[in-house]
Design a protein around this motif. Sequence first.
Motif, PDB file in Angstrom:
ATOM      1  N   GLU A   1      -7.670   3.934  -1.730  1.00  0.00           N
ATOM      2  CA  GLU A   1      -8.122   3.109  -2.855  1.00  0.00           C
ATOM      3  C   GLU A   1      -7.176   1.928  -3.078  1.00  0.00           C
ATOM      4  O   GLU A   1      -7.618   0.805  -3.329  1.00  0.00           O
ATOM      5  CB  GLU A   1      -8.248   3.954  -4.115  1.00  0.00           C
ATOM      6  N   ARG A   2      -5.869   2.154  -2.971  1.00  0.00           N
ATOM      7  CA  ARG A   2      -4.893   1.072  -3.120  1.00  0.00           C
ATOM      8  C   ARG A   2      -5.082   0.046  -1.997  1.00  0.00           C
ATOM      9  O   ARG A   2      -5.059  -1.161  -2.231  1.00  0.00           O
ATOM     10  CB  ARG A   2      -3.466   1.624  -3.108  1.00  0.00           C
TER      11      ARG A   2
ATOM     12  N   GLU B   1       4.431  -4.602  -5.388  1.00  0.00           N
ATOM     13  CA  GLU B   1       3.360  -5.570  -5.144  1.00  0.00           C
ATOM     14  C   GLU B   1       3.720  -6.977  -5.605  1.00  0.00           C
ATOM     15  O   GLU B   1       3.106  -7.939  -5.151  1.00  0.00           O
ATOM     16  CB  GLU B   1       2.053  -5.112  -5.794  1.00  0.00           C
TER      17      GLU B   1
ATOM     18  N   VAL C   1       0.836  -1.208   0.000  1.00  0.00           N
ATOM     19  CA  VAL C   1       0.000   0.000   0.000  1.00  0.00           C
ATOM     20  C   VAL C   1       0.866   1.251   0.000  1.00  0.00           C
ATOM     21  O   VAL C   1       0.636   2.189  -0.772  1.00  0.00           O
ATOM     22  CB  VAL C   1      -0.961   0.016   1.218  1.00  0.00           C
TER      23      VAL C   1
ATOM     24  N   ARG D   1      -8.173  -2.056  -2.712  1.00  0.00           N
ATOM     25  CA  ARG D   1      -7.923  -2.994  -3.801  1.00  0.00           C
ATOM     26  C   ARG D   1      -7.079  -4.179  -3.333  1.00  0.00           C
ATOM     27  O   ARG D   1      -7.406  -5.339  -3.586  1.00  0.00           O
ATOM     28  CB  ARG D   1      -7.220  -2.283  -4.968  1.00  0.00           C
TER      29      ARG D   1
ATOM     30  N   GLU E   1      -5.821   8.251  -2.723  1.00  0.00           N
ATOM     31  CA  GLU E   1      -5.018   7.330  -3.531  1.00  0.00           C
ATOM     32  C   GLU E   1      -4.580   6.114  -2.714  1.00  0.00           C
ATOM     33  O   GLU E   1      -4.706   4.971  -3.170  1.00  0.00           O
ATOM     34  CB  GLU E   1      -3.783   8.038  -4.091  1.00  0.00           C
TER      35      GLU E   1
END
Length: 100
Positions: free
Chosen positions: A74-75, A35, A29, A78, A71
């Motif tokens: 939202e990450r 990732e 994050v 997800r 931002e």
Amino acid sequence: MTAKRYAGIHNELQGGMTPTANIIRDAWVFGLIPEEETCEGWTVQGIDDLYDKVSAAWAPYGHLASNLPSELRERHARIYEAAVTRARATGWDPDRLEED
């Protein structure tokens, strides 16, 4: 003596729904590691160092996802939604944890 090595987030029991996996997801994050990094083969010391960095990254937001800027929020959503979907597909059941 050989150092204990981490199996990697995608090789964990419980579909990766563990405190160590949360450290890794939070590092994703905040962009502390890419990732694609599963931390497979990392030593305990490496995970501990990552924990310290993740904790410092959370500090300005009171360790609450709701305080993250859009931002990052939202990450976070997800990454964690994908983690829950993946864990459920491997048999993880959060309700079963309450029963144990």
